[in-house]
Design a protein around this motif. Structure first.
Motif, PDB file in Angstrom:
ATOM      1  N   ASN A   1       0.818  -1.206   0.000  1.00  0.00           N
ATOM      2  CA  ASN A   1       0.000   0.000   0.000  1.00  0.00           C
ATOM      3  C   ASN A   1       0.854   1.260   0.000  1.00  0.00           C
ATOM      4  O   ASN A   1       0.567   2.221  -0.707  1.00  0.00           O
ATOM      5  CB  ASN A   1      -0.927   0.012   1.217  1.00  0.00           C
ATOM      6  N   HIS A   2       1.931   1.251   0.784  1.00  0.00           N
ATOM      7  CA  HIS A   2       2.811   2.414   0.838  1.00  0.00           C
ATOM      8  C   HIS A   2       3.525   2.629  -0.499  1.00  0.00           C
ATOM      9  O   HIS A   2       3.740   3.772  -0.903  1.00  0.00           O
ATOM     10  CB  HIS A   2       3.814   2.276   1.979  1.00  0.00           C
ATOM     11  N   GLN A   3       3.889   1.564  -1.168  1.00  0.00           N
ATOM     12  CA  GLN A   3       4.504   1.707  -2.488  1.00  0.00           C
ATOM     13  C   GLN A   3       3.517   2.353  -3.465  1.00  0.00           C
ATOM     14  O   GLN A   3       3.895   3.212  -4.249  1.00  0.00           O
ATOM     15  CB  GLN A   3       4.945   0.353  -3.039  1.00  0.00           C
ATOM     16  N   LEU A   4       2.266   1.931  -3.421  1.00  0.00           N
ATOM     17  CA  LEU A   4       1.251   2.501  -4.309  1.00  0.00           C
ATOM     18  C   LEU A   4       1.064   3.990  -4.046  1.00  0.00           C
ATOM     19  O   LEU A   4       0.939   4.784  -4.981  1.00  0.00           O
ATOM     20  CB  LEU A   4      -0.077   1.758  -4.150  1.00  0.00           C
ATOM     21  N   LEU A   5       1.082   4.370  -2.774  1.00  0.00           N
ATOM     22  CA  LEU A   5       0.942   5.785  -2.438  1.00  0.00           C
ATOM     23  C   LEU A   5       2.176   6.573  -2.874  1.00  0.00           C
ATOM     24  O   LEU A   5       2.062   7.702  -3.358  1.00  0.00           O
ATOM     25  CB  LEU A   5       0.696   5.944  -0.940  1.00  0.00           C
ATOM     26  N   LEU A   6       3.358   5.969  -2.731  1.00  0.00           N
ATOM     27  CA  LEU A   6       4.583   6.620  -3.179  1.00  0.00           C
ATOM     28  C   LEU A   6       4.599   6.748  -4.703  1.00  0.00           C
ATOM     29  O   LEU A   6       5.035   7.766  -5.252  1.00  0.00           O
ATOM     30  CB  LEU A   6       5.805   5.831  -2.687  1.00  0.00           C
ATOM     31  N   MET A   7       4.085   5.736  -5.396  1.00  0.00           N
ATOM     32  CA  MET A   7       3.977   5.805  -6.858  1.00  0.00           C
ATOM     33  C   MET A   7       3.067   6.955  -7.281  1.00  0.00           C
ATOM     34  O   MET A   7       3.338   7.646  -8.267  1.00  0.00           O
ATOM     35  CB  MET A   7       3.425   4.490  -7.415  1.00  0.00           C
ATOM     36  N   ARG A   8       2.022   7.164  -6.510  1.00  0.00           N
ATOM     37  CA  ARG A   8       1.105   8.269  -6.827  1.00  0.00           C
ATOM     38  C   ARG A   8       1.848   9.596  -6.708  1.00  0.00           C
ATOM     39  O   ARG A   8       1.703  10.468  -7.568  1.00  0.00           O
ATOM     40  CB  ARG A   8      -0.087   8.239  -5.888  1.00  0.00           C
ATOM     41  N   LEU A   9       2.644   9.762  -5.646  1.00  0.00           N
ATOM     42  CA  LEU A   9       3.434  10.988  -5.501  1.00  0.00           C
ATOM     43  C   LEU A   9       4.398  11.155  -6.670  1.00  0.00           C
ATOM     44  O   LEU A   9       4.519  12.243  -7.240  1.00  0.00           O
ATOM     45  CB  LEU A   9       4.224  10.965  -4.193  1.00  0.00           C
ATOM     46  N   ARG A  10       5.096  10.082  -6.993  1.00  0.00           N
ATOM     47  CA  ARG A  10       6.052  10.123  -8.104  1.00  0.00           C
ATOM     48  C   ARG A  10       5.364  10.523  -9.406  1.00  0.00           C
ATOM     49  O   ARG A  10       5.830  11.405 -10.118  1.00  0.00           O
ATOM     50  CB  ARG A  10       6.713   8.750  -8.267  1.00  0.00           C
ATOM     51  N   ASP A  11       4.232   9.889  -9.695  1.00  0.00           N
ATOM     52  CA  ASP A  11       3.547  10.129 -10.962  1.00  0.00           C
ATOM     53  C   ASP A  11       2.881  11.499 -11.017  1.00  0.00           C
ATOM     54  O   ASP A  11       2.967  12.191 -12.033  1.00  0.00           O
ATOM     55  CB  ASP A  11       2.513   9.035 -11.224  1.00  0.00           C
ATOM     56  N   ASP A  12       2.230  11.902  -9.924  1.00  0.00           N
ATOM     57  CA  ASP A  12       1.466  13.152  -9.929  1.00  0.00           C
ATOM     58  C   ASP A  12       2.320  14.393  -9.716  1.00  0.00           C
ATOM     59  O   ASP A  12       2.011  15.448 -10.249  1.00  0.00           O
ATOM     60  CB  ASP A  12       0.379  13.127  -8.845  1.00  0.00           C
ATOM     61  N   ARG A  13       3.381  14.268  -8.931  1.00  0.00           N
ATOM     62  CA  ARG A  13       4.115  15.468  -8.539  1.00  0.00           C
ATOM     63  C   ARG A  13       5.569  15.502  -8.991  1.00  0.00           C
ATOM     64  O   ARG A  13       6.264  16.482  -8.744  1.00  0.00           O
ATOM     65  CB  ARG A  13       4.059  15.630  -7.029  1.00  0.00           C
ATOM     66  N   CYS A  14       6.017  14.420  -9.619  1.00  0.00           N
ATOM     67  CA  CYS A  14       7.427  14.355 -10.023  1.00  0.00           C
ATOM     68  C   CYS A  14       7.576  13.908 -11.473  1.00  0.00           C
ATOM     69  O   CYS A  14       8.599  13.300 -11.834  1.00  0.00           O
ATOM     70  CB  CYS A  14       8.203  13.424  -9.099  1.00  0.00           C
ATOM     71  N   ASN A  15       6.591  14.169 -12.310  1.00  0.00           N
ATOM     72  CA  ASN A  15       6.642  13.815 -13.737  1.00  0.00           C
ATOM     73  C   ASN A  15       6.968  12.348 -13.972  1.00  0.00           C
ATOM     74  O   ASN A  15       7.689  12.011 -14.910  1.00  0.00           O
ATOM     75  CB  ASN A  15       7.643  14.710 -14.481  1.00  0.00           C
ATOM     76  N   LYS A  16       6.497  11.483 -13.082  1.00  0.00           N
ATOM     77  CA  LYS A  16       6.708  10.035 -13.170  1.00  0.00           C
ATOM     78  C   LYS A  16       8.177   9.635 -13.104  1.00  0.00           C
ATOM     79  O   LYS A  16       8.568   8.585 -13.577  1.00  0.00           O
ATOM     80  CB  LYS A  16       6.054   9.467 -14.439  1.00  0.00           C
ATOM     81  N   LYS A  17       9.012  10.475 -12.468  1.00  0.00           N
ATOM     82  CA  LYS A  17      10.452  10.226 -12.394  1.00  0.00           C
ATOM     83  C   LYS A  17      10.884  10.012 -10.933  1.00  0.00           C
ATOM     84  O   LYS A  17      10.736  10.898 -10.093  1.00  0.00           O
ATOM     85  CB  LYS A  17      11.222  11.393 -12.994  1.00  0.00           C
ATOM     86  N   ALA A  18      11.449   8.843 -10.669  1.00  0.00           N
ATOM     87  CA  ALA A  18      11.928   8.525  -9.320  1.00  0.00           C
ATOM     88  C   ALA A  18      13.083   9.453  -8.930  1.00  0.00           C
ATOM     89  O   ALA A  18      13.213   9.827  -7.761  1.00  0.00           O
ATOM     90  CB  ALA A  18      12.361   7.062  -9.238  1.00  0.00           C
ATOM     91  N   ALA A  19      13.909   9.848  -9.908  1.00  0.00           N
ATOM     92  CA  ALA A  19      15.045  10.724  -9.618  1.00  0.00           C
ATOM     93  C   ALA A  19      14.565  12.094  -9.134  1.00  0.00           C
ATOM     94  O   ALA A  19      15.166  12.685  -8.226  1.00  0.00           O
ATOM     95  CB  ALA A  19      15.919  10.882 -10.863  1.00  0.00           C
ATOM     96  N   GLU A  20      13.489  12.586  -9.720  1.00  0.00           N
ATOM     97  CA  GLU A  20      12.949  13.876  -9.283  1.00  0.00           C
ATOM     98  C   GLU A  20      12.354  13.758  -7.888  1.00  0.00           C
ATOM     99  O   GLU A  20      12.510  14.647  -7.054  1.00  0.00           O
ATOM    100  CB  GLU A  20      11.903  14.387 -10.272  1.00  0.00           C
ATOM    101  N   LEU A  21      11.690  12.647  -7.622  1.00  0.00           N
ATOM    102  CA  LEU A  21      11.157  12.396  -6.279  1.00  0.00           C
ATOM    103  C   LEU A  21      12.313  12.379  -5.279  1.00  0.00           C
ATOM    104  O   LEU A  21      12.235  13.006  -4.225  1.00  0.00           O
ATOM    105  CB  LEU A  21      10.397  11.065  -6.236  1.00  0.00           C
ATOM    106  N   ALA A  22      13.389  11.681  -5.606  1.00  0.00           N
ATOM    107  CA  ALA A  22      14.552  11.590  -4.720  1.00  0.00           C
ATOM    108  C   ALA A  22      15.127  12.981  -4.438  1.00  0.00           C
ATOM    109  O   ALA A  22      15.460  13.295  -3.286  1.00  0.00           O
ATOM    110  CB  ALA A  22      15.620  10.708  -5.355  1.00  0.00           C
ATOM    111  N   ARG A  23      15.222  13.806  -5.469  1.00  0.00           N
ATOM    112  CA  ARG A  23      15.752  15.165  -5.299  1.00  0.00           C
ATOM    113  C   ARG A  23      14.857  15.974  -4.362  1.00  0.00           C
ATOM    114  O   ARG A  23      15.332  16.647  -3.458  1.00  0.00           O
ATOM    115  CB  ARG A  23      15.864  15.854  -6.661  1.00  0.00           C
TER     116      ARG A  23
END
Length: 160
Positions: free
Chosen positions: A6-28
């Motif tokens: 469940n936490h991965q799914l919520l983190l994926m939502r953050l990545r996709d909605d707020r970080c242009n679907k990029k894990a590197a941008e989320l990390a930054r």
């Protein structure tokens, strides 16, 4: 078995909605290593995968100003981020109907009900101001006693 937690799914939502679907941008944005963050998205059981822990949740909550309950899945999620609730037993099974004792419901008088109705229509600051006024009123009249006037105005009228 679900592919992601469940936490991965919520983190994926953050990545996709707020970080242009990029894990590197989320990390930054959360101040974490990009390779570590990308490993958070590995499916359950994949070698090298990392779990979404309190440190990551806290960093994301601060970075994105997430609402209370976000990590509990209490916010609305799109269908493609649907969270499956655990179906396994955790020892907290509902009580057997025959063993449940019904507690008596507390009766609320009409004045308390009206006050609760009024308070429910106010914002938090307004409710706080009302409670301050109620405390001042309660301190002025003291605890109820037989024959005591119902308002401060009645008490002053009686003294005159």
């Amino acid at each position: 078995m679900p592919e992601f937690t469940n936490h991965q799914l919520l983190l994926m939502r953050l990545r996709d909605d707020r970080c242009n679907k990029k894990a590197a941008e989320l990390a930054r944005k959360i101040g974490k290593d990009a390779t570590y963050v990308s490993r958070l998205f590995y499916p359950i059981g994949k070698k090298g995968g990392k779990g979404v822990g309190l440190e990551i949740m806290t960093a994301c909550t601060k970075a994105f100003d997430l609402p209370a309950g976000y990590w509990d899945g209490a916010v609305d999620l799109p269908a493609n981020y649907k969270i499956d609730r655990d179906s396994h037993s955790n020892g907290h099974e509902p009580a057997n109907e025959s063993g449940v004792i019904q507690l008596p419901t507390q009766r609320v008088d009409r004045w308390t009900a009206e006050a609760m109705d009024i308070l429910s229509k106010l914002n938090e600051a307004q409710r706080a101001a009302c409670v301050v006024q109620l405390r001042a009123y309660a301190a002025a009249v003291g605890p109820p006693r037989d024959g005591q006037a119902l308002s401060v105005a009645d008490q002053k009228k009686g003294a005159a």
